[in-house]
Design a protein around this motif. Sequence first.
Motif, PDB file in Angstrom:
ATOM      1  N   VAL A 164       0.834  -1.205   0.000  1.00 54.54           N
ATOM      2  CA  VAL A 164       0.000   0.000   0.000  1.00 54.54           C
ATOM      3  C   VAL A 164       0.868   1.254   0.000  1.00 54.54           C
ATOM      4  O   VAL A 164       1.757   1.400   0.845  1.00 54.54           O
ATOM      5  CB  VAL A 164      -0.931   0.037   1.232  1.00 54.54           C
ATOM      6  CG1 VAL A 164      -1.814   1.288   1.203  1.00 54.54           C
ATOM      7  CG2 VAL A 164      -1.793  -1.222   1.305  1.00 54.54           C
ATOM      8  N   LEU A 165       0.608   2.154  -0.954  1.00 52.45           N
ATOM      9  CA  LEU A 165       1.252   3.470  -0.947  1.00 52.45           C
ATOM     10  C   LEU A 165       0.493   4.340   0.046  1.00 52.45           C
ATOM     11  O   LEU A 165      -0.692   4.633  -0.136  1.00 52.45           O
ATOM     12  CB  LEU A 165       1.208   4.097  -2.343  1.00 52.45           C
ATOM     13  CG  LEU A 165       1.813   5.501  -2.460  1.00 52.45           C
ATOM     14  CD1 LEU A 165       3.310   5.478  -2.156  1.00 52.45           C
ATOM     15  CD2 LEU A 165       1.556   6.083  -3.853  1.00 52.45           C
ATOM     16  N   GLN A 166       1.170   4.769   1.109  1.00 55.85           N
ATOM     17  CA  GLN A 166       0.524   5.490   2.197  1.00 55.85           C
ATOM     18  C   GLN A 166       0.511   7.004   2.006  1.00 55.85           C
ATOM     19  O   GLN A 166      -0.316   7.695   2.599  1.00 55.85           O
ATOM     20  CB  GLN A 166       1.229   5.156   3.521  1.00 55.85           C
ATOM     21  CG  GLN A 166       1.086   3.705   3.955  1.00 55.85           C
ATOM     22  CD  GLN A 166      -0.320   3.350   4.377  1.00 55.85           C
ATOM     23  OE1 GLN A 166      -1.123   4.212   4.727  1.00 55.85           O
ATOM     24  NE2 GLN A 166      -0.629   2.061   4.355  1.00 55.85           N
ATOM     25  N   GLY A 167       1.421   7.515   1.188  1.00 52.02           N
ATOM     26  CA  GLY A 167       1.509   8.958   1.014  1.00 52.02           C
ATOM     27  C   GLY A 167       2.913   9.362   0.610  1.00 52.02           C
ATOM     28  O   GLY A 167       3.697   8.530   0.133  1.00 52.02           O
ATOM     29  N   PRO A 168       3.287  10.623   0.801  1.00 45.98           N
ATOM     30  CA  PRO A 168       4.603  11.116   0.393  1.00 45.98           C
ATOM     31  C   PRO A 168       5.740  10.527   1.231  1.00 45.98           C
ATOM     32  O   PRO A 168       5.503   9.761   2.165  1.00 45.98           O
ATOM     33  CB  PRO A 168       4.481  12.628   0.596  1.00 45.98           C
ATOM     34  CG  PRO A 168       3.432  12.787   1.637  1.00 45.98           C
ATOM     35  CD  PRO A 168       2.445  11.694   1.387  1.00 45.98           C
ATOM     36  N   ALA A 169       6.957  10.890   0.871  1.00 44.63           N
ATOM     37  CA  ALA A 169       8.145  10.380   1.565  1.00 44.63           C
ATOM     38  C   ALA A 169       7.985  10.472   3.080  1.00 44.63           C
ATOM     39  O   ALA A 169       7.566  11.494   3.614  1.00 44.63           O
ATOM     40  CB  ALA A 169       9.377  11.167   1.120  1.00 44.63           C
ATOM     41  N   GLY A 170       8.334   9.386   3.775  1.00 42.10           N
ATOM     42  CA  GLY A 170       8.204   9.313   5.224  1.00 42.10           C
ATOM     43  C   GLY A 170       6.936   8.613   5.672  1.00 42.10           C
ATOM     44  O   GLY A 170       6.859   8.129   6.804  1.00 42.10           O
ATOM     45  N   SER A 171       5.938   8.536   4.794  1.00 44.54           N
ATOM     46  CA  SER A 171       4.654   7.932   5.169  1.00 44.54           C
ATOM     47  C   SER A 171       4.774   6.437   5.425  1.00 44.54           C
ATOM     48  O   SER A 171       4.052   5.879   6.269  1.00 44.54           O
ATOM     49  CB  SER A 171       3.617   8.184   4.077  1.00 44.54           C
ATOM     50  OG  SER A 171       3.391   9.561   3.889  1.00 44.54           O
ATOM     51  N   GLY A 172       5.651   5.768   4.689  1.00 43.52           N
ATOM     52  CA  GLY A 172       5.865   4.347   4.923  1.00 43.52           C
ATOM     53  C   GLY A 172       6.406   4.101   6.317  1.00 43.52           C
ATOM     54  O   GLY A 172       5.963   3.194   7.041  1.00 43.52           O
ATOM     55  N   GLN A 173       7.385   4.930   6.723  1.00 44.85           N
ATOM     56  CA  GLN A 173       7.973   4.783   8.055  1.00 44.85           C
ATOM     57  C   GLN A 173       6.962   5.129   9.151  1.00 44.85           C
ATOM     58  O   GLN A 173       6.917   4.468  10.195  1.00 44.85           O
ATOM     59  CB  GLN A 173       9.224   5.656   8.181  1.00 44.85           C
ATOM     60  CG  GLN A 173      10.353   5.295   7.229  1.00 44.85           C
ATOM     61  CD  GLN A 173      10.932   3.900   7.458  1.00 44.85           C
ATOM     62  OE1 GLN A 173      10.602   3.205   8.415  1.00 44.85           O
ATOM     63  NE2 GLN A 173      11.809   3.470   6.562  1.00 44.85           N
ATOM     64  N   HIS A 174       6.153   6.143   8.941  1.00 45.39           N
ATOM     65  CA  HIS A 174       5.112   6.466   9.922  1.00 45.39           C
ATOM     66  C   HIS A 174       4.141   5.291  10.078  1.00 45.39           C
ATOM     67  O   HIS A 174       3.728   4.953  11.196  1.00 45.39           O
ATOM     68  CB  HIS A 174       4.336   7.709   9.488  1.00 45.39           C
ATOM     69  CG  HIS A 174       4.963   9.013   9.895  1.00 45.39           C
ATOM     70  ND1 HIS A 174       5.294   9.297  11.211  1.00 45.39           N
ATOM     71  CD2 HIS A 174       5.300  10.110   9.168  1.00 45.39           C
ATOM     72  CE1 HIS A 174       5.810  10.526  11.265  1.00 45.39           C
ATOM     73  NE2 HIS A 174       5.831  11.026  10.055  1.00 45.39           N
ATOM     74  N   THR A 175       3.786   4.658   8.959  1.00 47.03           N
ATOM     75  CA  THR A 175       2.866   3.524   9.018  1.00 47.03           C
ATOM     76  C   THR A 175       3.498   2.353   9.753  1.00 47.03           C
ATOM     77  O   THR A 175       2.834   1.658  10.531  1.00 47.03           O
ATOM     78  CB  THR A 175       2.448   3.098   7.597  1.00 47.03           C
ATOM     79  OG1 THR A 175       1.882   4.226   6.915  1.00 47.03           O
ATOM     80  CG2 THR A 175       1.426   1.977   7.637  1.00 47.03           C
ATOM     81  N   LYS A 176       4.801   2.136   9.529  1.00 49.34           N
ATOM     82  CA  LYS A 176       5.481   1.050  10.242  1.00 49.34           C
ATOM     83  C   LYS A 176       5.497   1.312  11.743  1.00 49.34           C
ATOM     84  O   LYS A 176       5.400   0.389  12.553  1.00 49.34           O
ATOM     85  CB  LYS A 176       6.907   0.884   9.720  1.00 49.34           C
ATOM     86  CG  LYS A 176       7.686  -0.280  10.370  1.00 49.34           C
ATOM     87  CD  LYS A 176       6.999  -1.625  10.181  1.00 49.34           C
ATOM     88  CE  LYS A 176       7.722  -2.748  10.913  1.00 49.34           C
ATOM     89  NZ  LYS A 176       9.032  -3.087  10.350  1.00 49.34           N
ATOM     90  N   MET A 177       5.576   2.583  12.145  1.00 53.00           N
ATOM     91  CA  MET A 177       5.506   2.900  13.566  1.00 53.00           C
ATOM     92  C   MET A 177       4.144   2.529  14.135  1.00 53.00           C
ATOM     93  O   MET A 177       4.040   2.010  15.256  1.00 53.00           O
ATOM     94  CB  MET A 177       5.798   4.378  13.801  1.00 53.00           C
ATOM     95  CG  MET A 177       7.234   4.800  13.511  1.00 53.00           C
ATOM     96  SD  MET A 177       8.463   3.856  14.438  1.00 53.00           S
ATOM     97  CE  MET A 177       9.114   2.753  13.154  1.00 53.00           C
ATOM     98  N   CYS A 178       3.073   2.778  13.354  1.00 53.15           N
ATOM     99  CA  CYS A 178       1.733   2.346  13.781  1.00 53.15           C
ATOM    100  C   CYS A 178       1.721   0.834  13.984  1.00 53.15           C
ATOM    101  O   CYS A 178       1.153   0.326  14.968  1.00 53.15           O
ATOM    102  CB  CYS A 178       0.691   2.727  12.733  1.00 53.15           C
ATOM    103  SG  CYS A 178       0.446   4.502  12.506  1.00 53.15           S
ATOM    104  N   ASN A 179       2.341   0.113  13.047  1.00 53.00           N
ATOM    105  CA  ASN A 179       2.421  -1.343  13.128  1.00 53.00           C
ATOM    106  C   ASN A 179       3.149  -1.782  14.392  1.00 53.00           C
ATOM    107  O   ASN A 179       2.692  -2.663  15.135  1.00 53.00           O
ATOM    108  CB  ASN A 179       3.140  -1.883  11.895  1.00 53.00           C
ATOM    109  CG  ASN A 179       3.181  -3.405  11.858  1.00 53.00           C
ATOM    110  OD1 ASN A 179       2.251  -4.044  11.385  1.00 53.00           O
ATOM    111  ND2 ASN A 179       4.271  -3.987  12.345  1.00 53.00           N
TER     112      ASN A 179
END
Length: 291
Positions: A164-179
């Motif tokens: 899933v593309l979550q948003g702009p740069a950094g969004s992937g890392q923010h989502t992993k923090m949620c995980n």
Amino acid sequence: MNKETLPIIGFIGIGVMGKSMASNLVEHGYKVNVYNRTKAKAETLVNKGAHLSDSVAELASKSDVIITMVGYPQDVEEVYLGNEGIVENVRSGTYCIDMTTSTPSLAKTLYEECKKKGVSVLDAPVSGGDIGAREARLAIMVGGDMSTFEKVMPIFSVMGGNIVLQGPAGSGQHTKMCNQIAVAGTMLGASEALAYAKQAGLEPTRVLESIETGAAGSWTLSNLVPRMIKEDYSPGFFIKHFIKDMKIALTTAEEMGLNTPGLSLAKELYEQLAEQGEDSSGTQALIKYYL
């Protein structure tokens, strides 16, 4: 798409998960250049047909797509921005994918620095542990540009199933923090449930049969509690790396003004285990705190 048209992939970081991820790429017909500080860890991949690069610089100069899966944010920074690193040696038009769990701020920095070289970057941390990596069932959380995401989707699809593309740069890392915040709480609950079952004189495996399909069901319950019961503490994901992730999540949450007491407690318990020599055990070793 035949083998002649497939991009050449450079893969940096042949650890517990990286080894399986790179192996899946080789098995799907990609030519893969690999680099790891401990070269012996790449032997299995080389035997399958991967090329072992002598340096990050060599790999960067000879790859169309570069995937990094290293340990810590400082490792990411060194690999990309250090002397003889990716940014210094990469060709314009290359695609870079950092699949390390790192900081959102560093992901944004890499995006901007690589953009200056005509290089596209995605931050794409994963979840699923050693099993998910081996079976190509990883959840891949992506930050960056849609055009880049679409271009490398065939590569992602070889390694994962929930992309899933979550948003702009950094969004992937923010989502992993949620995980990781969710995982931290789940690990506490799973460990305490197993400890309670044992203390009550119940048969743990039978208890698991009852609760894993109900409201308590989770990936952790189905995949890691069986390891706890068998006293198998081999790493699908290292405690030391989970502590790193929790520290990133806590720091980022504090910067946003968010209080996360459950995450703080989980980090404290894991740090106690690390101090007792369990830092290279799997996260399921949390049960040892209660035994």
